[in-house]
Design an enzyme around this catalytic site. Structure first.
Site, short mmCIF file in Angstrom:
data_model
loop_
_atom_site.label_atom_id
_atom_site.label_comp_id
_atom_site.label_asym_id
_atom_site.label_seq_id
_atom_site.Cartn_x
_atom_site.Cartn_y
_atom_site.Cartn_z
N ASN A 51 -78.41 47.16 -21.01
CA ASN A 51 -77.03 46.20 -20.71
C ASN A 51 -76.20 46.48 -20.52
OD1 ASN A 51 -76.46 43.76 -20.49
ND2 ASN A 51 -77.28 42.50 -21.92
N ARG A 75 -81.61 45.15 -17.20
CA ARG A 75 -81.57 43.97 -17.35
C ARG A 75 -80.23 43.90 -16.20
NH1 ARG A 75 -78.07 40.06 -19.98
NH2 ARG A 75 -78.99 37.86 -19.92
N HIS A 114 -81.90 33.41 -18.17
CA HIS A 114 -83.11 33.37 -19.07
C HIS A 114 -83.74 33.78 -19.51
CE1 HIS A 114 -79.77 31.32 -22.33
NE2 HIS A 114 -79.52 32.64 -22.39
N ARG A 149 -69.86 26.78 -23.80
CA ARG A 149 -70.01 26.51 -22.36
C ARG A 149 -69.87 25.03 -22.76
NH1 ARG A 149 -74.08 30.71 -20.98
NH2 ARG A 149 -72.93 32.71 -20.92
N GLU A 198 -85.86 40.27 -25.62
CA GLU A 198 -85.46 40.49 -24.97
C GLU A 198 -85.58 41.95 -24.52
OE1 GLU A 198 -81.95 37.77 -24.16
OE2 GLU A 198 -82.76 37.70 -21.97
#
Ligand code: ADP
Length: 387
Positions: A7, A78, A167, A228, A370
């Protein structure tokens, strides 16, 4: 098969080495401060790697002992944005790398960093098979009525302004595990999945596919997150623009100063729950806003999937915060949702049901992974099989 899962961020590189068949993690780590090197002269600061190639050398050194005499078979990346093109993981070649780069305007912070990771691997191990696994891909099944914004058509045709969703790797993985737990074939599985981490999104699953999701053009839309805002009236931005805020000011406010942090002064759910329990009114209100927003989405997606057979919580908050799950479930009483208080508070790393037998919709906690999903997808692409 040994897969290095990467990642790659603009200044960091997170990695895991996975044995796909054994389902085990051989090594993992995080290289930080890439490109932030030559800051301190003699001030004792440790210099970060100069670039992603140098960061990869560090990863290679770190995983060396764990690999022993085994060698890596493939690398899985990713990749945040796959645009409209990528609905599945793909084997990377030059053309694919350029296609990911062409999506840079849609994910200016993430895709360029993902490409740096891909190029660093190509340079170091030119024959290494690399697979790109896209965060958006699972949501390519959204029907047009769900991905359209009601704005002039040219914004979509000229600028690609539509809902993409993120996601996806996690939502897909969790959908499969939840269906398995309930012993339902995944292509008959209708559910609502809430991935609640620092970033948070909820997805409507119909027949095992994503039919709606709360993140949109960017990961800003939807739920109240750590920092956020999630949904708000777009006119607020116009208002602030007229009041002299720059696009960068607005961007920073919405992405880094809002959400739990904006409401409660802290972006970490654990701290917000603790503060609320200690009587902090702002923290209590932040939890109320976040749980109310999520409950509204779950209610809406219950409709979108034609009646959910399960509501699933996952990721840091979803897996660990029984308090937040209880707040959301309370608001879902009108749907006949009822948690079992004891099961909800139980700590476990296993997928499990936390609702009472009389709950109209089973509520599940299913840990996401993930890296595992990326490793499995990478192995499947490389061996030419499909999962
Ligand atoms: P990321 O999106 O960065 O992968 P995570 O999935 O790790 O994030 O989730 C981070 C969030 O999970 C934080 O808000 C953190 O407070 C929350 N969290 C982690 N453990 C717990 C816990 N035991 N109780 C409540 N919240 C928790």
């Amino acid at each position: 098969m040994l897969v290095l899962v990467i990642n790659s961020g603009s200044s960091s590189l997170k990695y895991q080495v996975r044995d796909v068949e054994a389902g085990s993690v051989l090594a993992e780590g995080l290289v930080e401060k890439i490109g932030m090197g030559n800051g301190g002269e003699g001030d004792g600061q440790i210099e970060g790697p100069r670039d992603h190639a140098e960061a990869l050398e560090q990863v290679d050194a770190e995983i060396h002992a764990a690999l022993g005499d085994r060698t890596l078979d493939a690398v899985g990346h990713r990749v945040v944005h796959g645009g409209e093109r990528f609905a599945e993981p793909v084997l990377v070649n030059n053309e694919i790398t350029r296609a990911i780069e062409r999506l840079n305007p849609l994910a200016p912070l993430h895709n360029p960093a993902n490409v740096l990771g891909i190029r660093a691997i190509s340079k170091k191990w030119p024959d290494m098979p690399q697979v790109a696994v896209f965060d958006t891909a699972f949501h390519r099944t959204l029907p047009e009525h769900a991905w359209r914004y009601a704005v002039p058509d040219e914004l979509y045709t000229n600028h690609g302004i539509r809902r993409y969703g993120f996601h996806g790797t996690s939502h897909e993985y969790v959908a499969h595990r939840a269906a398995a737990l309930l012993d339902v074939p995944v292509d008959e599985f209708d559910a609502v999945i809430a991935h609640l981490g620092n970033g948070a999104s909820v997805t409507a699953i119909r027949g095992g596919q994503s039919v709606d999701t709360s993140m949109g053009f960017t990961p800003l839309e939807g739920l109240v997150m750590g920092t956020r805002s999630g949904d708000l009236d777009p006119s607020i931005l116009v208002f602030l623009g007229r009041a002299g805020w720059s696009p960068e000011d607005i961007d920073a406010m919405l992405n880094r100063q809002s959400g739990l942090k904006g409401l409660a002064g802290n972006n970490d759910m654990r701290s917000v729950v603790e503060a609320s329990e200690a009587g902090d009114a702002k923290a209590a209100m932040a939890l109320a806003v976040a749980s109310y927003r999520l409950a509204k989405y779950i209610g809406g997606y219950h409709v979108a999937v034609g009646g959910a057979k399960a509501i699933v919580f996952t990721a840091g908050i979803g897996e660990n915060s029984h308090q937040f799950r209880a707040l959301v479930a309370e608001r879902l009483g009108a749907l006949g949702v009822e948690l079992d208080g004891g099961l909800n508070r139980e700590r476990s790393k296993e997928p499990r049901v936390i609702s009472s037998p009389s709950s109209a919709i089973p509520v599940l906690v299913v840990p996401t992974d993930e890296e595992r999903a990326i490793a499995e997808a990478t192995a499947a692409v490389v061996t030419g099989a499909r999962i």
